[in-house]
Design a protein around this motif. Structure first.
Motif, PDB file in Angstrom:
ATOM      1  N   LEU A 102     -20.198 -25.228 -35.903  1.00 64.91           N
ATOM      2  CA  LEU A 102     -20.863 -24.794 -37.128  1.00 64.91           C
ATOM      3  C   LEU A 102     -21.230 -23.319 -37.031  1.00 64.91           C
ATOM      4  O   LEU A 102     -20.927 -22.529 -37.923  1.00 64.91           O
ATOM      5  N   TRP A 103     -21.864 -22.942 -35.921  1.00 66.07           N
ATOM      6  CA  TRP A 103     -22.267 -21.547 -35.726  1.00 66.07           C
ATOM      7  C   TRP A 103     -21.073 -20.646 -35.443  1.00 66.07           C
ATOM      8  O   TRP A 103     -21.052 -19.485 -35.852  1.00 66.07           O
ATOM      9  N   ASP A 104     -20.080 -21.146 -34.709  1.00 63.41           N
ATOM     10  CA  ASP A 104     -18.962 -20.305 -34.282  1.00 63.41           C
ATOM     11  C   ASP A 104     -18.004 -19.995 -35.417  1.00 63.41           C
ATOM     12  O   ASP A 104     -17.473 -18.896 -35.480  1.00 63.41           O
ATOM     13  N   LYS A 105     -17.771 -20.970 -36.317  1.00 58.79           N
ATOM     14  CA  LYS A 105     -16.806 -20.704 -37.387  1.00 58.79           C
ATOM     15  C   LYS A 105     -17.137 -21.360 -38.716  1.00 58.79           C
ATOM     16  O   LYS A 105     -16.736 -20.858 -39.756  1.00 58.79           O
ATOM     17  N   GLY A 106     -17.878 -22.458 -38.712  1.00 58.61           N
ATOM     18  CA  GLY A 106     -18.133 -23.184 -39.956  1.00 58.61           C
ATOM     19  C   GLY A 106     -18.839 -22.354 -41.013  1.00 58.61           C
ATOM     20  O   GLY A 106     -18.418 -22.321 -42.177  1.00 58.61           O
ATOM     21  N   ILE A 107     -19.903 -21.681 -40.632  1.00 58.22           N
ATOM     22  CA  ILE A 107     -20.667 -20.889 -41.597  1.00 58.22           C
ATOM     23  C   ILE A 107     -19.853 -19.694 -42.077  1.00 58.22           C
ATOM     24  O   ILE A 107     -19.722 -19.455 -43.283  1.00 58.22           O
ATOM     25  N   SER A 108     -19.273 -18.939 -41.145  1.00 56.71           N
ATOM     26  CA  SER A 108     -18.543 -17.729 -41.545  1.00 56.71           C
ATOM     27  C   SER A 108     -17.316 -18.059 -42.386  1.00 56.71           C
ATOM     28  O   SER A 108     -17.013 -17.360 -43.355  1.00 56.71           O
ATOM     29  N   GLU A 109     -16.594 -19.127 -42.049  1.00 58.52           N
ATOM     30  CA  GLU A 109     -15.423 -19.494 -42.845  1.00 58.52           C
ATOM     31  C   GLU A 109     -15.835 -19.898 -44.257  1.00 58.52           C
ATOM     32  O   GLU A 109     -15.149 -19.577 -45.223  1.00 58.52           O
ATOM     33  N   SER A 136     -28.129 -28.807 -21.373  1.00 55.32           N
ATOM     34  CA  SER A 136     -28.388 -30.218 -21.661  1.00 55.32           C
ATOM     35  C   SER A 136     -27.584 -30.739 -22.844  1.00 55.32           C
ATOM     36  O   SER A 136     -27.284 -31.926 -22.921  1.00 55.32           O
ATOM     37  N   ASP A 137     -27.204 -29.864 -23.774  1.00 60.30           N
ATOM     38  CA  ASP A 137     -26.374 -30.308 -24.897  1.00 60.30           C
ATOM     39  C   ASP A 137     -25.016 -29.589 -24.903  1.00 60.30           C
ATOM     40  O   ASP A 137     -24.348 -29.519 -25.927  1.00 60.30           O
ATOM     41  N   ASP A 138     -24.634 -29.067 -23.725  1.00 57.22           N
ATOM     42  CA  ASP A 138     -23.358 -28.359 -23.566  1.00 57.22           C
ATOM     43  C   ASP A 138     -23.229 -27.243 -24.604  1.00 57.22           C
ATOM     44  O   ASP A 138     -22.217 -27.101 -25.267  1.00 57.22           O
ATOM     45  N   ASN A 139     -24.303 -26.463 -24.725  1.00 58.61           N
ATOM     46  CA  ASN A 139     -24.356 -25.339 -25.666  1.00 58.61           C
ATOM     47  C   ASN A 139     -24.022 -25.754 -27.094  1.00 58.61           C
ATOM     48  O   ASN A 139     -23.413 -25.010 -27.848  1.00 58.61           O
ATOM     49  N   GLY A 140     -24.420 -26.959 -27.462  1.00 59.23           N
ATOM     50  CA  GLY A 140     -24.198 -27.445 -28.816  1.00 59.23           C
ATOM     51  C   GLY A 140     -22.903 -28.201 -29.023  1.00 59.23           C
ATOM     52  O   GLY A 140     -22.663 -28.758 -30.082  1.00 59.23           O
ATOM     53  N   HIS A 141     -22.064 -28.260 -27.982  1.00 55.89           N
ATOM     54  CA  HIS A 141     -20.791 -28.980 -28.109  1.00 55.89           C
ATOM     55  C   HIS A 141     -20.988 -30.493 -28.228  1.00 55.89           C
ATOM     56  O   HIS A 141     -20.136 -31.179 -28.781  1.00 55.89           O
ATOM     57  N   SER A 142     -22.081 -31.014 -27.715  1.00 60.31           N
ATOM     58  CA  SER A 142     -22.288 -32.468 -27.757  1.00 60.31           C
ATOM     59  C   SER A 142     -23.183 -32.894 -28.924  1.00 60.31           C
ATOM     60  O   SER A 142     -23.490 -34.070 -29.063  1.00 60.31           O
ATOM     61  N   LYS A 202     -23.228 -32.614 -39.816  1.00 61.13           N
ATOM     62  CA  LYS A 202     -22.403 -32.636 -41.023  1.00 61.13           C
ATOM     63  C   LYS A 202     -22.715 -31.375 -41.797  1.00 61.13           C
ATOM     64  O   LYS A 202     -23.873 -31.040 -42.030  1.00 61.13           O
ATOM     65  N   PHE A 203     -21.659 -30.685 -42.195  1.00 53.58           N
ATOM     66  CA  PHE A 203     -21.800 -29.454 -42.968  1.00 53.58           C
ATOM     67  C   PHE A 203     -20.823 -29.526 -44.123  1.00 53.58           C
ATOM     68  O   PHE A 203     -19.613 -29.585 -43.910  1.00 53.58           O
ATOM     69  N   ARG A 204     -21.369 -29.609 -45.323  1.00 45.58           N
ATOM     70  CA  ARG A 204     -20.547 -29.699 -46.532  1.00 45.58           C
ATOM     71  C   ARG A 204     -19.538 -30.833 -46.466  1.00 45.58           C
ATOM     72  O   ARG A 204     -18.371 -30.665 -46.797  1.00 45.58           O
ATOM     73  N   GLY A 205     -19.995 -31.963 -45.965  1.00 46.67           N
ATOM     74  CA  GLY A 205     -19.159 -33.157 -45.925  1.00 46.67           C
ATOM     75  C   GLY A 205     -18.213 -33.254 -44.750  1.00 46.67           C
ATOM     76  O   GLY A 205     -17.472 -34.224 -44.631  1.00 46.67           O
ATOM     77  N   HIS A 206     -18.235 -32.286 -43.855  1.00 44.44           N
ATOM     78  CA  HIS A 206     -17.354 -32.317 -42.680  1.00 44.44           C
ATOM     79  C   HIS A 206     -18.191 -32.435 -41.413  1.00 44.44           C
ATOM     80  O   HIS A 206     -19.182 -31.734 -41.261  1.00 44.44           O
ATOM     81  N   GLU A 207     -17.756 -33.331 -40.526  1.00 48.22           N
ATOM     82  CA  GLU A 207     -18.444 -33.450 -39.244  1.00 48.22           C
ATOM     83  C   GLU A 207     -17.851 -32.453 -38.262  1.00 48.22           C
ATOM     84  O   GLU A 207     -16.646 -32.254 -38.193  1.00 48.22           O
ATOM     85  N   MET A 208     -18.742 -31.803 -37.541  1.00 48.35           N
ATOM     86  CA  MET A 208     -18.335 -30.843 -36.511  1.00 48.35           C
ATOM     87  C   MET A 208     -19.457 -30.750 -35.504  1.00 48.35           C
ATOM     88  O   MET A 208     -20.533 -31.305 -35.715  1.00 48.35           O
ATOM     89  N   THR A 209     -19.200 -30.046 -34.426  1.00 50.33           N
ATOM     90  CA  THR A 209     -20.269 -29.845 -33.452  1.00 50.33           C
ATOM     91  C   THR A 209     -21.176 -28.715 -33.937  1.00 50.33           C
ATOM     92  O   THR A 209     -20.764 -27.872 -34.748  1.00 50.33           O
ATOM     93  N   LEU A 210     -22.394 -28.712 -33.437  1.00 48.71           N
ATOM     94  CA  LEU A 210     -23.315 -27.630 -33.779  1.00 48.71           C
ATOM     95  C   LEU A 210     -22.731 -26.287 -33.348  1.00 48.71           C
ATOM     96  O   LEU A 210     -22.853 -25.284 -34.047  1.00 48.71           O
ATOM     97  N   TYR A 211     -22.063 -26.282 -32.206  1.00 54.65           N
ATOM     98  CA  TYR A 211     -21.415 -25.059 -31.726  1.00 54.65           C
ATOM     99  C   TYR A 211     -20.391 -24.563 -32.749  1.00 54.65           C
ATOM    100  O   TYR A 211     -20.373 -23.387 -33.111  1.00 54.65           O
TER     101      TYR A 211
END
Length: 129
Positions: free
Chosen positions: A70-77, A49-55, A59-68
Motif C-alpha cells: 500500500l505504501w510502496d505503490k498502492g497510494i502513488s499508483e 515483528s510484522d516483516d516491515n508490513g509484509h505480513s 484492503k484499499f479501494r476493494g483490493h487486498e494487498m500488504t501494508l508494505y
C-alpha cells in the motif's frame, strides 16, 4: 518488547556481481535517487515483528494487498491514475518545493549526509505514524 528501529544492512557479496560489471557516475546517481526514495517509504524503516508490513493485509479501494505494498505503490499508483494533474503538475513541480529544498541543502552542508538521511527518515515516520 521494544524492537526499536535499527538499520542493519547485510554485507554485500561481491561474488554475486557479474565480474565485468562496472558502475559509473550515472549508476551512482541512480542508486542515490533510489536510496532517497526508499527513505521516504515508511515501512522501509518498519518493525521486524510484522516483516516491515509484509505480513499485514489491508484492503484499499476493494483490493487486498500488504501494508508494505500500500505504501510502496498502492497510494502513488492511485494518485497518478485518479489525479494525474496533481501528480504531474502539482506537488512535484520544483518551484513548489524550492524553499524546502534550500533548507534541506543548507542542512546537508552543515550536518552532512547521514544526519540528513536520519532527518528525512524521522519525517517519514512522523508522517506515517
Amino acid at each position: 518488547k521494544d524492537e526499536g528501529r535499527t538499520i542493519d544492512f547485510p554485507d554485500i557479496d561481491y561474488n554475486k556481481v557479474h565480474p565485468g560489471l562496472k558502475f559509473n557516475d550515472a549508476d551512482a546517481v541512480k542508486m542515490l535517487i533510489n536510496l532517497l526514495g526508499d527513505l521516504h517509504q515508511p515501512l522501509h524503516v518498519g518493525y521486524a515483528s510484522d516483516d516491515n508490513g509484509h505480513s499485514v493485509k489491508v484492503k484499499f479501494r476493494g483490493h487486498e494487498m500488504t501494508l508494505y505494498d500500500l505504501w510502496d505503490k498502492g497510494i502513488s499508483e492511485t494518485v497518478r491514475k485518479d489525479q494525474a494533474g496533481f501528480w504531474y503538475g502539482g506537488w512535484t513541480h520544483v518551484r513548489a518545493i524550492s524553499a524546502e529544498f534550500e533548507a534541506d541543502k543548507a542542512f546537508w552542508k552543515k550536518e552532512g549526509s547521514f544526519k540528513s538521511f536520519e532527518k528525512w527518515m524521522d519525517e517519514t515516520i512522523k508522517f506515517a505514524c
